[in-house]
Design an enzyme around this catalytic site. Structure first.
Site, PDB file in Angstrom:
ATOM      1  N   HIS A   1      -3.772 -31.251 -18.523  1.00 29.68           N
ATOM      2  CA  HIS A   1      -3.594 -30.048 -17.712  1.00 29.68           C
ATOM      3  C   HIS A   1      -3.598 -30.398 -16.227  1.00 29.68           C
ATOM      4  O   HIS A   1      -2.773 -29.909 -15.459  1.00 29.68           O
ATOM      5  CB  HIS A   1      -4.705 -29.035 -18.018  1.00 29.68           C
ATOM      6  CG  HIS A   1      -4.431 -28.197 -19.223  1.00 29.68           C
ATOM      7  ND1 HIS A   1      -4.194 -26.844 -19.148  1.00 29.68           N
ATOM      8  CD2 HIS A   1      -4.337 -28.513 -20.534  1.00 29.68           C
ATOM      9  CE1 HIS A   1      -3.974 -26.372 -20.364  1.00 29.68           C
ATOM     10  NE2 HIS A   1      -4.075 -27.359 -21.225  1.00 29.68           N
ATOM     11  N   ARG A   2      -4.519 -31.248 -15.819  1.00 33.01           N
ATOM     12  CA  ARG A   2      -4.624 -31.606 -14.402  1.00 33.01           C
ATOM     13  C   ARG A   2      -3.393 -32.345 -13.919  1.00 33.01           C
ATOM     14  O   ARG A   2      -2.936 -32.153 -12.788  1.00 33.01           O
ATOM     15  CB  ARG A   2      -5.883 -32.447 -14.181  1.00 33.01           C
ATOM     16  CG  ARG A   2      -7.174 -31.628 -14.237  1.00 33.01           C
ATOM     17  CD  ARG A   2      -8.401 -32.512 -14.151  1.00 33.01           C
ATOM     18  NE  ARG A   2      -9.621 -31.726 -14.105  1.00 33.01           N
ATOM     19  CZ  ARG A   2     -10.828 -32.213 -14.318  1.00 33.01           C
ATOM     20  NH1 ARG A   2     -10.974 -33.502 -14.607  1.00 33.01           N
ATOM     21  NH2 ARG A   2     -11.892 -31.431 -14.255  1.00 33.01           N
TER      22      ARG A   2
ATOM     23  N   GLU B   1     -13.958 -24.319 -11.749  1.00 33.27           N
ATOM     24  CA  GLU B   1     -14.441 -24.243 -13.126  1.00 33.27           C
ATOM     25  C   GLU B   1     -15.536 -23.182 -13.195  1.00 33.27           C
ATOM     26  O   GLU B   1     -16.658 -23.409 -12.743  1.00 33.27           O
ATOM     27  CB  GLU B   1     -14.960 -25.609 -13.584  1.00 33.27           C
ATOM     28  CG  GLU B   1     -13.868 -26.667 -13.682  1.00 33.27           C
ATOM     29  CD  GLU B   1     -14.369 -27.993 -14.212  1.00 33.27           C
ATOM     30  OE1 GLU B   1     -15.605 -28.132 -14.376  1.00 33.27           O
ATOM     31  OE2 GLU B   1     -13.542 -28.887 -14.459  1.00 33.27           O
TER      32      GLU B   1
ATOM     33  N   SER C   1       0.228 -22.432 -21.776  1.00 31.09           N
ATOM     34  CA  SER C   1      -0.288 -22.890 -20.488  1.00 31.09           C
ATOM     35  C   SER C   1       0.835 -23.395 -19.590  1.00 31.09           C
ATOM     36  O   SER C   1       0.837 -23.151 -18.380  1.00 31.09           O
ATOM     37  CB  SER C   1      -1.336 -23.992 -20.690  1.00 31.09           C
ATOM     38  OG  SER C   1      -2.498 -23.471 -21.298  1.00 31.09           O
TER      39      SER C   1
ATOM     40  N   ALA D   1     -10.458 -22.687 -14.410  1.00 29.94           N
ATOM     41  CA  ALA D   1     -10.661 -23.302 -15.718  1.00 29.94           C
ATOM     42  C   ALA D   1     -11.946 -22.738 -16.320  1.00 29.94           C
ATOM     43  O   ALA D   1     -13.039 -22.994 -15.823  1.00 29.94           O
ATOM     44  CB  ALA D   1     -10.750 -24.816 -15.582  1.00 29.94           C
TER      45      ALA D   1
END
Length: 425
Positions: free
Chosen positions: A283-284, A295, A248, A265
């Protein structure tokens, strides 16, 4: 207009004095770099490196013709050494312009840290932008577009021929310049102020190429406006890897220097799952504030639509906002839930066919998309064989999906222990 880079490194140089890290230990030959300094047509010197006269001599240049010396970073740069015969170094106030007798024009560009950026124009109209270490242009809005008039807008007169900046330290600065039109697909983006956060050599050049930039050795002379082979950026990239492999991070790194990115996401949120909430939070925190998060597992409309933030008059008109899809394994889980793939009877009665239709539609949309896409997926086929039929079914279908998706990508990477290995492209 010719530019000779007397140095391309961070203020302390590369390797840093006395630093035992692996990056510094391998910074030898062309990968060893003095503090960044530019000599423009032998007449204008931007910043001073330790031993500037020797640095110029090594590059086959002389400082005898220098008529103006300008500084970009005020206090944390290299030791200031002014050789005899050079003019006293100075600075242009933000927004002011300096006209030199030899035909160069220098405009000071405000930056978001203490220091000064410089826009330099040659007698024949070539233009370059130089930013000090750790700096991004100021006066731009959250999307990288000019907040004021063209006189305060880097790139207000069109894209630059050459931009030199701290690409690795401030990749979002490059995103801002792209959004404002200061950098387009033909701009030669050169990374300077290179430090030891990234190992030199192949890894350094790979990371730069992934964002459309390059690095050159100290002493290199560039003709501004002359064609250079700009790194060929793939439209579609698939990043594979195991759990916690760094896949990622690698995917995010490939888009951090581009504006208007849409982060897709596919995992959503899970009520009561603290571990999942922590993963989402991490992640954010890594993503730039300018990225938009969606999302959803409905990927086909995102691939086929113009996309949020797309502007027909944008400076990258051949593509809508880039997509980062993380990840395909969670998308597959969602689709297998919807088609009843976990139940053997349902699978044989039509679930298999329904799943094929959904994956075929996704791959077809990827093939036809005009958006830049970076997708992440898990590589699960190298471990223990799952104990249940459902587990084996998921493993097999994910392998098929990765293969079909990767077949439509210009670049496929496998990330192992944080190291990206190119399988294609």
């Amino acid at each position: 207009m010719d530019v000779t880079l007397l140095g391309t490194g961070a203020p302390q140089g590369l390797p840093r004095p006395g630093c035992p890290c692996a990056a510094c230990a391998t910074a030898v030959g062309d990968e060893a770099r003095a503090a960044t300094a530019l000599l423009v047509d032998g007449a204008l010197l931007i910043d001073l490196t330790p031993g500037p006269a020797f640095a110029a001599a090594r590059a086959g240049q002389s400082l005898a013709g220098v008529r103006q010396v300008l500084l970009s970073h005020p206090h944390d740069g290299p030791v200031l050494e002014v050789p005899a015969g050079l003019p006293q170094p100075g600075r242009v106030a933000d927004g002011r312009e300096l006209a030199l007798l030899d035909g160069h024009r220098v405009r000071a560009v405000a930056v978001d840290i203490p220091g000064t950026g410089y826009e330099i124009s040659g007698a024949e109209g070539q233009r370059l932008l130089y930013l000090p270490p750790g700096a991004a242009p100021s006066g731009l809005d959250g999307n990288g577009r000019a907040a004021g008039g063209a006189d305060q807008d880097p790139g207000g007169n069109g894209p630059y021929d050459l931009v030199l900046l701290d690409v690795l330290g401030r990749p979002e600065a490059l995103a801002r310049l792209r959004a404002s039109g200061a950098v387009d697909a033909a701009t030669d983006v050169l990374a300077v102020h290179l430090d030891h956060e990234v190992p030199p050599g192949p890894e350094l050049h790979r990371r730069l190429a992934a964002v459309g930039a390059r690095a050159v050795a100290d002493g290199s002379t560039l003709r501004v406006g002359e064609f250079h082979a700009v790194p060929d950026l793939p439209r579609r990239t698939l990043v594979l890897g195991g759990a916690r492999s760094g896949k990622s991070v690698e995917a995010e790194r490939r888009l951090v220097a581009f504006p208007d990115v849409v982060y897709v996401a596919t995992g959503g949120t899970r009520d009561g799952d603290e571990d999942w909430a922590e993963r989402i939070s991490l992640h954010r925190e890594r993503r730039p504030n300018s990225w938009r998060t969606v999302e959803t597992c409905d990927l086909v409309p995102l691939l086929t639509a113009a996309g949020p933030g797309a502007d027909p008059g944008a400076h990258w008109p051949d593509e809508a906002a880039p997509l980062l899809i993380d990840c395909l394994a969670l998308w597959l889980t969602h689709v297998m839930d919807e088609v009843g793939a976990w139940d053997d009877a349902t699978w044989e009665a039509g679930g298999r066919r329904a799943l094929r239709e959904r994956t075929d539609a996704l791959v077809a949309a990827l093939r036809a998309t005009r958006r830049r896409v970076v997708a992440v997926s898990n590589e699960v086929g190298s471990g223990v064989v799952p104990a249940t039929p459902a587990g084996r079914r998921f493993r097999d279908e994910l392998g098929r999906l990765n293969a079909a998706f990767g077949a439509e990508c210009e670049q496929v990477l496998l990330v192992v222990a944080g190291q990206a290995l190119a399988l294609r492209g």
